[in-house]
Scaffold this motif. Structure first.
Motif, mmCIF file in Angstrom:
data_model
loop_
_atom_site.group_PDB
_atom_site.id
_atom_site.type_symbol
_atom_site.label_atom_id
_atom_site.label_comp_id
_atom_site.label_asym_id
_atom_site.label_seq_id
_atom_site.Cartn_x
_atom_site.Cartn_y
_atom_site.Cartn_z
ATOM 1 N N TYR A 77 42.019 46.736 39.186
ATOM 2 C CA TYR A 77 41.393 46.515 40.271
ATOM 3 C C TYR A 77 39.898 46.987 40.105
ATOM 4 C CZ TYR A 77 45.331 43.948 42.146
ATOM 5 O OH TYR A 77 46.415 43.256 42.525
ATOM 6 N N ASP A 78 39.708 48.115 39.701
ATOM 7 C CA ASP A 78 38.303 48.706 39.629
ATOM 8 C C ASP A 78 37.527 47.709 38.612
ATOM 9 O OD1 ASP A 78 38.672 50.481 41.534
ATOM 10 O OD2 ASP A 78 38.487 52.115 40.243
ATOM 11 N N LYS A 80 38.350 44.552 37.864
ATOM 12 C CA LYS A 80 38.316 43.074 38.565
ATOM 13 C C LYS A 80 36.923 43.063 39.410
ATOM 14 C CE LYS A 80 40.482 40.062 37.865
ATOM 15 N NZ LYS A 80 40.480 38.833 36.885
ATOM 16 N N ARG A 81 36.832 44.255 40.165
ATOM 17 C CA ARG A 81 35.718 44.224 41.091
ATOM 18 C C ARG A 81 34.280 44.767 40.537
ATOM 19 N NH1 ARG A 81 40.097 46.404 44.123
ATOM 20 N NH2 ARG A 81 40.541 44.904 45.840
ATOM 21 N N GLY A 82 34.226 44.639 39.118
ATOM 22 C CA GLY A 82 33.135 45.129 38.269
ATOM 23 C C GLY A 82 32.736 46.648 38.616
ATOM 24 N N LEU A 83 33.472 47.585 38.885
ATOM 25 C CA LEU A 83 33.284 49.004 39.261
ATOM 26 C C LEU A 83 33.247 49.740 37.988
ATOM 27 C CD1 LEU A 83 35.163 49.592 42.439
ATOM 28 C CD2 LEU A 83 32.724 48.806 42.074
ATOM 29 N N THR A 146 44.266 50.858 45.574
ATOM 30 C CA THR A 146 43.048 50.110 44.820
ATOM 31 C C THR A 146 43.404 48.614 45.280
ATOM 32 O OG1 THR A 146 43.973 50.524 42.882
ATOM 33 C CG2 THR A 146 42.179 51.932 43.605
ATOM 34 N N TYR A 154 38.665 52.755 49.171
ATOM 35 C CA TYR A 154 37.526 52.751 49.481
ATOM 36 C C TYR A 154 37.246 53.195 50.961
ATOM 37 C CZ TYR A 154 37.393 49.583 45.137
ATOM 38 O OH TYR A 154 37.469 49.156 44.204
ATOM 39 N N ASP A 212 30.244 55.363 43.883
ATOM 40 C CA ASP A 212 31.023 55.049 44.728
ATOM 41 C C ASP A 212 30.129 54.714 46.076
ATOM 42 O OD1 ASP A 212 33.438 55.427 43.481
ATOM 43 O OD2 ASP A 212 34.049 57.010 44.569
ATOM 44 N N ASN A 215 28.438 51.184 45.351
ATOM 45 C CA ASN A 215 29.156 50.117 45.122
ATOM 46 C C ASN A 215 30.086 49.846 46.427
ATOM 47 O OD1 ASN A 215 29.379 49.007 42.072
ATOM 48 N ND2 ASN A 215 29.837 51.233 41.744
ATOM 49 N N ARG A 217 31.716 51.978 48.738
ATOM 50 C CA ARG A 217 32.690 52.732 49.086
ATOM 51 C C ARG A 217 32.307 53.462 50.302
ATOM 52 N NH1 ARG A 217 36.670 54.557 44.234
ATOM 53 N NH2 ARG A 217 37.094 52.250 43.104
#
Length: 311
Positions: A77-78, A80-83, A146, A154, A212, A215, A217
């Motif tokens: 998921y990180d 997929k979210r571009g993190l 996540t 987050y 974080d 992004n 968070r």
């Protein structure tokens, strides 16, 4: 440019055969949060009953699988979210560095959950089916850490969730499947472990503070600031050790459990290791020391419990 990058990378076949890629994907330094509570809950159960080794092994494997799957969901998921990027510190890097397909990581995480569920059925058959509900909630927490629209990671509640599910609950379940009950001592002795498991997450968030914040968070570290987060981390260590002294002074546990104080140097190294550091790579030794504090504290506590049972 694209062809040169492809030339520099290992072939997909070689990448996927390298077991170290999959080992890093599980983030082994975090697995201490799974096996330490199982060992403590089982060691405490020695005082009440004869231990069933099969249930201990089942609980240990299920906990490790859930923790590893949680790490894989995190990786997926990180990404997929571009993190995550190839330069990200503290990740397995299977997707962004090794080129493994994101869907493969997701399917592997789901497979780990499925195996843990089957093991959970065996545990329930030999203890209580109420654990099916509790186990399902634990796995849901692992996924939503996540995953989902508002990931726990987050928010400021990541440390609390990790400590509760991976510290307190695992100890109590490990104790319950052996004894069939939950005691006051089992609850109280799980508190410092829950704190130290939460400390691992806080250390992770201190390390990732800048990324974080960039992004969006809203972790505990970001809410209180980096310096205050380090103070809270040190305070968590202090409370954990003082808590054990209190349990011993009130004769709720044996003074043998104060063997945990041999892990104090590692806790000091963890807290000091963050001071004055701002780059994630500089804080990796402190992050590692935080996980090692949990490991050493937990194993020393388990040893103390076993010694007090045998003497």
């Amino acid at each position: 440019m694209q062809s040169s990058l492809q030339t520099d990378r290992r072939s997909p076949v070689n990448r996927h055969r390298d077991w170290r890629v999959w080992w890093r994907l599980m983030r082994p330094h975090t697995l201490t949060a799974a096996f330490v509570p199982v060992c403590i809950g089982t060691a405490l159960a020695f005082h009440e009953t004869n231990i069933r080794v099969s249930l201990f092994i089942a609980m240990l494997v299920a906990s490790l699988l859930i923790q590893a799957a949680t790490n894989m969901f995190n990786e997926y998921y990180d990404f997929k979210r571009g993190l995550d990027s190839p330069e990200s510190v503290g990740i397995g890097g299977a997707i962004v560095r090794e080129g493994i397909q994101p869907k493969t990581v997701l399917n592997l995480a789901i497979s780990f959950f499925a195996i843990a569920t089957l093991i959970g059925v065996y545990i329930c058959m030999n203890s209580s089916w109420w654990l099916a509900l509790i186990g399902s909630i634990c796995m849901a927490a692992g996924y939503f850490y996540t995953g989902g629209p508002i990931p726990i990671a987050y928010t400021p509640f990541g440390e609390l969730a990790a400590g509760f599910f991976m510290g307190l609950l695992i100890i109590l379940i490990s104790f319950f499947i052996q004894t069939g009950e939950i005691t006051k001592t089992a609850i109280l002795i799980s508190v410092p472990i829950a704190i130290l498991v939460g400390a691992i997450l806080l250390a992770n968030n201190i390390r990732d503070f800048d990324g974080d914040k960039k992004n969006g968070r809203k972790t505990l570290a970001i809410l209180v600031g980096r310096d205050n987060a380090i103070r809270i981390l040190a305070g968590m260590f202090v409370v954990s050790f003082i808590w054990m002294v209190g349990l011993a002074l009130f004769h709720l546990v044996s003074f043998w459990t104060l063997l945990v104080f041999f892990s104090v140097p590692k806790a000091i190294a963890a807290a000091k290791g963050f001071i004055g550091k701002t780059k994630p790579i500089e804080m990796m030794p402190a992050m590692k020391a935080t996980a090692q504090t949990n490991t050493q504290f937990g194993f020393l506590l388990a040893i103390g419990l076993l010694i007090s049972h045998w003497l």
